[in-house]
Design a protein around this motif. Structure first.
Motif, PDB file in Angstrom:
ATOM      1  N   ASP A 106       0.837  -1.206   0.000  1.00 22.03           N
ATOM      2  CA  ASP A 106       0.000   0.000   0.000  1.00 22.03           C
ATOM      3  C   ASP A 106       0.873   1.258   0.000  1.00 22.03           C
ATOM      4  OD1 ASP A 106      -2.261  -1.593   0.024  1.00 22.03           O
ATOM      5  OD2 ASP A 106      -2.641  -1.356   2.187  1.00 22.03           O
ATOM      6  N   ALA A 107       1.960   1.231   0.775  1.00 23.81           N
ATOM      7  CA  ALA A 107       2.880   2.383   0.815  1.00 23.81           C
ATOM      8  C   ALA A 107       3.566   2.567  -0.532  1.00 23.81           C
ATOM      9  CB  ALA A 107       3.915   2.187   1.923  1.00 23.81           C
ATOM     10  N   ARG A 108       3.947   1.469  -1.173  1.00 22.49           N
ATOM     11  CA  ARG A 108       4.573   1.558  -2.503  1.00 22.49           C
ATOM     12  C   ARG A 108       3.617   2.168  -3.512  1.00 22.49           C
ATOM     13  NH1 ARG A 108       7.422  -4.348  -3.061  1.00 22.49           N
ATOM     14  NH2 ARG A 108       9.271  -3.871  -1.825  1.00 22.49           N
ATOM     15  N   ASP A 109       2.333   1.780  -3.434  1.00 23.08           N
ATOM     16  CA  ASP A 109       1.344   2.270  -4.389  1.00 23.08           C
ATOM     17  C   ASP A 109       1.193   3.783  -4.352  1.00 23.08           C
ATOM     18  OD1 ASP A 109       0.904  -0.294  -5.267  1.00 23.08           O
ATOM     19  OD2 ASP A 109      -0.942  -0.580  -4.090  1.00 23.08           O
ATOM     20  N   VAL A 110       1.399   4.385  -3.178  1.00 19.73           N
ATOM     21  CA  VAL A 110       1.258   5.845  -3.055  1.00 19.73           C
ATOM     22  C   VAL A 110       2.627   6.534  -2.953  1.00 19.73           C
ATOM     23  CG1 VAL A 110      -1.056   5.735  -2.063  1.00 19.73           C
ATOM     24  CG2 VAL A 110       0.943   5.717  -0.548  1.00 19.73           C
ATOM     25  N   PHE A 111       3.696   5.777  -3.255  1.00 17.23           N
ATOM     26  CA  PHE A 111       5.064   6.310  -3.268  1.00 17.23           C
ATOM     27  C   PHE A 111       5.482   6.889  -1.916  1.00 17.23           C
ATOM     28  CE2 PHE A 111       3.328   6.671  -7.581  1.00 17.23           C
ATOM     29  CZ  PHE A 111       4.200   5.826  -8.248  1.00 17.23           C
ATOM     30  N   ASP A 112       5.027   6.261  -0.843  1.00 13.88           N
ATOM     31  CA  ASP A 112       5.403   6.679   0.514  1.00 13.88           C
ATOM     32  C   ASP A 112       6.575   5.807   0.952  1.00 13.88           C
ATOM     33  OD1 ASP A 112       5.685   7.348   3.169  1.00 13.88           O
ATOM     34  OD2 ASP A 112       3.536   7.235   3.637  1.00 13.88           O
TER      35      ASP A 112
END
Length: 133
Positions: A106-112
């Protein structure tokens, strides 16, 4: 009868006997010709009457020197990733591993990248405590 000096075209590779170098003709500035090294760099002034088209051998030599220079001055490749620097893999069948891996995705998907790193740390800690071999 005097011959008119040869007209050089921008981008043409010329040999400068004054410096013994091949350069790309840029333009004239006053009575001087401006040449740039093959592959880029600082321009230099040359006597336009002394310039001549570079031979195939001179063009090839200048190109090889430019490529060698670019190769030597390029930053080194990063070291290969070792197992410790790779993202941890969830253990199949473990609900906690799956939840932390999902959090990471999920963090990768929003570039966090911060949350992604946090999920990796938590997953490693969990695996160190619960899945020691």
């Amino acid at each position: 009868m005097t011959t008119k000096p040869e007209r050089h075209e921008p981008g043409q590779l010329l040999y400068d006997p004054g410096t013994g170098r091949v350069g790309e003709y840029r333009d004239r500035v006053g009575t001087r010709a401006m040449l740039r090294p093959v592959g880029g760099g600082l321009e230099w002034e040359a006597d336009p009457d002394a310039l001549r088209p570079a031979t195939d051998r001179e063009r090839l030599g200048a190109t090889v020197r430019a490529v060698n220079h670019r190769t030597r001055s390029a930053p080194p490749l990063p070291p290969p990733l070792d197992e410790a620097s790779r993202p941890p893999r969830p253990v199949p069948g473990c609900a906690s591993c799956a939840e932390l891996a999902e959090r990471r995705e999920d963090a990768r998907d929003v570039f966090d990248r911060s949350a992604e790193s946090d999920a990796n740390v938590l997953l490693r800690q969990h695996q160190g405590q619960e899945h020691r071999a």
